[in-house]
Design a protein around this motif. Structure first.
Motif, PDB file in Angstrom:
ATOM      1  N   ASP A 157       0.831  -1.204   0.000  1.00 38.37           N
ATOM      2  CA  ASP A 157       0.000   0.000   0.000  1.00 38.37           C
ATOM      3  C   ASP A 157       0.866   1.253   0.000  1.00 38.37           C
ATOM      4  N   ARG A 179      -7.921  -0.258   5.416  1.00 39.98           N
ATOM      5  CA  ARG A 179      -9.138  -0.893   4.924  1.00 39.98           C
ATOM      6  C   ARG A 179     -10.012  -1.404   6.067  1.00 39.98           C
ATOM      7  N   ARG A 180     -11.313  -1.150   5.983  1.00 37.10           N
ATOM      8  CA  ARG A 180     -12.279  -1.815   6.854  1.00 37.10           C
ATOM      9  C   ARG A 180     -12.702  -3.145   6.241  1.00 37.10           C
ATOM     10  N   LEU A 181     -12.789  -3.181   4.894  1.00 36.53           N
ATOM     11  CA  LEU A 181     -13.133  -4.379   4.149  1.00 36.53           C
ATOM     12  C   LEU A 181     -12.039  -4.633   3.116  1.00 36.53           C
ATOM     13  N   GLU A 205     -12.047  -5.116   0.048  1.00 35.70           N
ATOM     14  CA  GLU A 205     -12.213  -4.447  -1.246  1.00 35.70           C
ATOM     15  C   GLU A 205     -12.129  -2.929  -1.149  1.00 35.70           C
ATOM     16  N   ASP A 206     -11.958  -2.387   0.030  1.00 34.04           N
ATOM     17  CA  ASP A 206     -11.903  -0.932   0.191  1.00 34.04           C
ATOM     18  C   ASP A 206     -10.703  -0.331  -0.548  1.00 34.04           C
ATOM     19  N   ALA A 207     -10.925   0.847  -1.147  1.00 32.16           N
ATOM     20  CA  ALA A 207      -9.831   1.596  -1.779  1.00 32.16           C
ATOM     21  C   ALA A 207      -9.040   2.341  -0.701  1.00 32.16           C
ATOM     22  N   ILE A 208      -7.764   2.551  -0.965  1.00 33.09           N
ATOM     23  CA  ILE A 208      -6.868   3.241  -0.037  1.00 33.09           C
ATOM     24  C   ILE A 208      -6.673   4.682  -0.496  1.00 33.09           C
ATOM     25  N   ASP A 209      -6.721   5.608   0.449  1.00 29.40           N
ATOM     26  CA  ASP A 209      -6.320   6.988   0.183  1.00 29.40           C
ATOM     27  C   ASP A 209      -4.859   7.097   0.606  1.00 29.40           C
ATOM     28  N   GLY A 241      -8.951   6.922   6.022  1.00 30.82           N
ATOM     29  CA  GLY A 241      -9.051   6.292   4.707  1.00 30.82           C
ATOM     30  C   GLY A 241      -7.748   5.677   4.251  1.00 30.82           C
TER      31      GLY A 241
END
Length: 445
Positions: free
Chosen positions: A122, A367-369, A371-375, A364
């Protein structure tokens, strides 16, 4: 033996043979074993455990489920490092080019963030154009010609582990030392390594919060690696506060570049990075002992050789050619940069490192899930450390946020993470202990 017989044998506390474990793992890949059977086996291991020989057999079977890399013609030791994860732990970004500059080949296969902890991949994705999964030829040429490549795992490396972990993740069977060890080492063995150094974290920001649990994991990792023919040592290190003064993705990359170029080096981060470098160089034969390895690594840093390797690696893997020199122009910047301040005066006596990691998630940057996108732009910088004296209104941290709501959520987490008092706590070194290889003459048995 049928899969259900193997499951029953483990359920009843029997020791499985290498052949039984091998045939069971083979079923992960060819589809002859169902997810339900994998889950049943994992649960049996949770309650009955695995012996050392069973853990080695499981590790080797998962290694052999896919491609096992080889490095023919390479006249350098092939070295890697694994960390159990933490907050502000960007060691890999410095350690790989340091070791490359000292004569090692480092095919570092890394992972993404998990829960409250950050992930090396990440962080690297904050660099424009950087390919975390290059084609095989590019990966090999980067390692061979530059000395290091930090990339993600391909589907061809230890695929049985990937399926096994997906099932464990949703069946409450992750927390097993033998299964954790087999998962970590199967991928490292598939890299074709000669040497591995392990950084096992303990403290509020670590998955193994209790030191006794971290020690058990470290000792098992080293022993199983040895049993599988891989030289390994482990350091048990503190994760009772963020390791670097920054936590996030782009902000940790920036911190790493400043470390490599000598513009700024966080003290505890430097101690852990150089300790791991000393271990790797001594164990791989590139230094006479750990002390000589640390000195060699420091020369690679101070001469600029490590920074040069990092820059070349970034360029070869698709990043900007001038990334090290013009880092601030290339990394994403959050629109809000604002301090969260101490309500009163005092000395930082304790930090909940997990809360700092969750603050990054709130922003952000995690990830919580799955598939979440990363900021990549958000995070924390200027983190106050244990023993630091603060006056009212002085920053606990600077928050890099996308919006006001994110800032407020993160500020609440950061404020709750810090405890101030009147007396400075004893400052202890971040490296708590060393678990040597069984082949090491200093091994304690």
């Amino acid at each position: 033996m049928l899969p259900q017989e193997i499951i029953a044998a483990k359920r009843d506390g029997k020791t499985l043979s290498t052949g039984e474990i091998g045939s069971f793992v083979a079923g992960f890949s060819d589809g002859s074993i169902s997810d339900a059977q994998i889950a049943a086996f994992a649960m049996a291991v949770i309650f009955r455990g695995l012996s050392r020989s069973e853990t080695i057999a499981l590790t080797e079977a998962m290694r052999d489920s896919g491609e096992v890399m080889a490095w023919p013609g390479l006249d350098r030791p092939v070295v890697d490092k694994h960390s159990t994860g933490g907050i502000g732990d960007n060691v890999s970004l410095m350690l790989a080019p340091i070791l490359a500059a000292c004569g090692a080949a480092v095919p570092m296969i890394s992972g993404r963030g998990l829960g409250h902890t950050g992930g090396t991949l990440d962080k690297l994705e904050a660099i424009p154009g950087y390919r975390i999964v290059p084609d095989s030829e590019t990966f090999r040429r980067t390692v061979t010609e530059i000395g290091c490549a930090i990339v993600g795992q391909t589907a061809r490396l230890a695929p049985a582990d990937g399926r096994f972990y997906r099932v464990r993740d949703v069946t409450a069977t992750v927390e097993s030392v033998p299964l954790i060890v087999a998962s970590i080492l199967s991928k490292k063995l598939a890299e074709g390594l000669s040497t591995l150094v392990l950084d096992v974290k303990t403290g509020s920001g670590a998955f193994m919060a209790r030191e006794s649990d971290a020690r058990d994991l470290a000792e098992t990792l080293v022993a199983v690696a040895h049993g599988a023919g891989l030289r390994a040592t482990a350091l048990i290190t503190r994760m009772d506060q963020a390791l670097a003064s920054s936590a996030g993705n782009a902000v940790e990359v920036a911190n790493a570049v400043r470390f490599l170029t000598g513009h700024h080096r966080d003290r505890r981060l430097e101690q852990v990075t150089l300790a791991l470098a000393g271990e790797a160089l001594a164990l791989s034969g590139l230094a006479a002992n750990n002390e000589a390895g640390v000195a060699t690594a420091r020369r690679a840093l101070d001469s600029g050789a490590a920074a040069e390797r990092f820059g070349r690696m970034v360029t070869r893997l698709g990043g900007p050619a001038d990334f090290v020199e013009r880092m601030d122009e290339h990394l994403p910047q959050a629109p809000i940069l604002r301090p969260v301040t101490a309500a009163g005066a005092g000395i930082v006596t304790a930090v909940d490192a997990r809360a700092l990691g969750l603050a990054v998630v709130e922003l952000g940057g995690g990830r919580r899930l799955p598939e979440d996108a990363i900021d990549h732009a958000v995070g924390l910088t200027g983190l106050a450390e244990i023993g630091q004296e603060l006056t009212p209104g002085e920053p606990l941290a600077m928050i890099c946020a996308r919006d006001d709501a994110g800032f407020e959520r993160a500020a609440e987490r950061v404020t709750a993470a810090y405890r101030l008092g009147d007396a400075a706590p004893d400052r202890t070194a971040p490296v708590l202990d060393r678990i040597p290889s069984p082949a090491d003459p200093t091994h304690r048995g």
